[in-house]
Enzyme design. Structure first.
Site, mmCIF file in Angstrom:
data_model
loop_
_atom_site.group_PDB
_atom_site.id
_atom_site.type_symbol
_atom_site.label_atom_id
_atom_site.label_comp_id
_atom_site.label_asym_id
_atom_site.label_seq_id
_atom_site.Cartn_x
_atom_site.Cartn_y
_atom_site.Cartn_z
ATOM 1 N N SER A 190 0.838 -1.200 0.000
ATOM 2 C CA SER A 190 0.000 0.000 0.000
ATOM 3 C C SER A 190 0.880 1.259 0.000
ATOM 4 O O SER A 190 1.696 1.436 -0.907
ATOM 5 C CB SER A 190 -0.957 -0.050 1.201
ATOM 6 O OG SER A 190 -1.959 0.916 1.102
ATOM 7 N N ASP A 288 -9.360 -3.161 -6.295
ATOM 8 C CA ASP A 288 -8.576 -2.274 -5.436
ATOM 9 C C ASP A 288 -8.595 -0.864 -6.036
ATOM 10 O O ASP A 288 -8.544 -0.693 -7.258
ATOM 11 C CB ASP A 288 -7.141 -2.802 -5.375
ATOM 12 C CG ASP A 288 -6.284 -2.146 -4.299
ATOM 13 O OD1 ASP A 288 -6.236 -0.905 -4.237
ATOM 14 O OD2 ASP A 288 -5.633 -2.892 -3.546
ATOM 15 N N HIS A 318 -8.522 -4.146 -1.586
ATOM 16 C CA HIS A 318 -7.287 -3.708 -0.945
ATOM 17 C C HIS A 318 -7.064 -4.479 0.363
ATOM 18 O O HIS A 318 -7.926 -4.521 1.237
ATOM 19 C CB HIS A 318 -7.359 -2.207 -0.652
ATOM 20 C CG HIS A 318 -6.037 -1.585 -0.343
ATOM 21 N ND1 HIS A 318 -5.046 -1.453 -1.288
ATOM 22 C CD2 HIS A 318 -5.533 -1.049 0.799
ATOM 23 C CE1 HIS A 318 -3.990 -0.853 -0.746
ATOM 24 N NE2 HIS A 318 -4.261 -0.613 0.518
#
Length: 349
Positions: A190, A288, A318
């Site tokens: 991330s 995502d 995600h």
């Protein structure tokens, strides 16, 4: 009587704690769940429901991010050693805290410089120790995970400097740590994936530390996503959404994201020249928020002559691999990540 949980349950609990610290706004109400779940792969829907329920009960990240920083820390494993390390910062910058995992003097093993996720505003290296220990166990490598300074208190220039200082320290201490300096990779998830990408770019530009790979897991690469560039309505509904992304980037950059004055030094996707970067693995889910920017970054790397592997997992949101690690989709995703690192380290995948 104390109860010992299986290692996979400890790691899953750690993952849920980490995802809880990164959840966005609480704006997605429980009644919206069926619609939000429509594009989710069936085997991931139970994990998605957990995330949606957590989000619905949370205050906006714009006001609660400091509180989120004090979330639970998963217990480290007892069979993989680790220690806290203070590292001299870059010139004019404060010292950096990092955690050194699985060091073994007298050996020459590969190493990973790890940067944690959290939208640039939350997360910690300490919370990453347990999952990094699992990677170190599988690959028999050394991992240094960096507690870089968070935004908005520190913008990109400070946190990128922290990570680069730790990378240089890792190379300089290779003998003492039992590291082969020719086999150092960067890894992040991330926002940590964004940091890993920025770190690879800085190492290239400064010719400081040669890297054997960059492994970017659903990386946060482009400030324009959610600000000046919209996504289809079924994308970015679970785990990290567009409003949270705008806040994370504004905090990180110290200015409104998406505009023409945003510095490329803080945004990997805005860097014009991607040539000369190390072999790259990028993994992301098809729903995502970052899927388009990650695919585009992969395409640009390939066009720049960088050996690049892209894995897009269908119906995955995600952080899906963290909250649903026992599903087939997550196992294949994680196996591809580990295989990419094995290849980078010169071993058969």
């Amino acid at each position: 009587m104390a109860m010992t949980l299986p290692r996979r349950d400890v790691l899953r609990g750690a993952a849920m704690a980490g995802i809880g610290a990164m959840l966005p706004t609480g704006a997605l109400a429980a009644e919206a769940m069926p619609d939000a779940l429509a594009a989710v792969a069936p085997e991931l829907r139970a994990g998605a429901k957990q995330i949606l329920a957590m989000v619905a009960a949370m205050p906006p990240i714009t006001t609660a991010y400091r509180t989120m920083r004090s979330g639970p820390i998963p217990p480290p494993a007892t069979d993989i050693p680790y220690r806290e390390q203070r590292i001299a910062g870059a010139t004019g910058q404060p010292p950096v805290t990092a955690y050194v995992i699985n060091a073994r003097p007298g050996t020459r093993r590969p190493a990973i410089l790890h940067t944690h996720g959290g939208g640039y505003i939350v997360g910690s290296a300490k919370a990453s120790i347990a999952p990094c220990q699992e990677i170190a166990r599988q690959l028999d490598c050394v991992i240094v995970t960096v507690d870089y300074r968070l935004a908005p208190e520190t913008t990109y220039a400070g946190s990128v400097a922290d990570n680069h200082a730790a990378l240089q320290w890792l190379q300089a201490q290779a003998t003492e740590l039992g590291v082969d300096p020719a086999r150092i990779a960067v890894l992040g998830e991330s926002a940590g994936g964004g940091h890993a990408a920025l770190l690879a770019l800085m190492a290239r530009d400064r010719r400081s530390v040669p890297l054997c790979a960059q492994v970017l897991i659903y990386p946060m690469l482009d400030d324009r996503t959610g600000s000046t560039r919209s996504v289809p309505p079924f994308i970015g509904r679970i785990g990290w959404d567009a409003p949270a992304n705008v806040f994370g980037w504004q905090s990180f950059l110290g200015r409104k994201p998406g505009g023409g004055d945003v510095p490329a030094a803080g945004v990997p996707a805005r860097v014009a020249d991607l040539s000369g970067l190390p072999p790259t693995f990028i993994g992301v889910g098809s729903i995502d928020l970052f899927v388009d920017e990650d695919i585009d970054f992969s395409r640009r790397l390939i066009a720049s002559g960088v050996p690049t592997e892209l894995v897009v997992t269908p119906g995955a949101f995600h952080g899906f691999d963290a909250v649903a690690p026992e599903t087939g989709l997550a196992k294949r995703f994680t196996a591809a990540k580990i295989a990419a690192l094995r290849r980078a380290f010169g071993a058969d995948a």
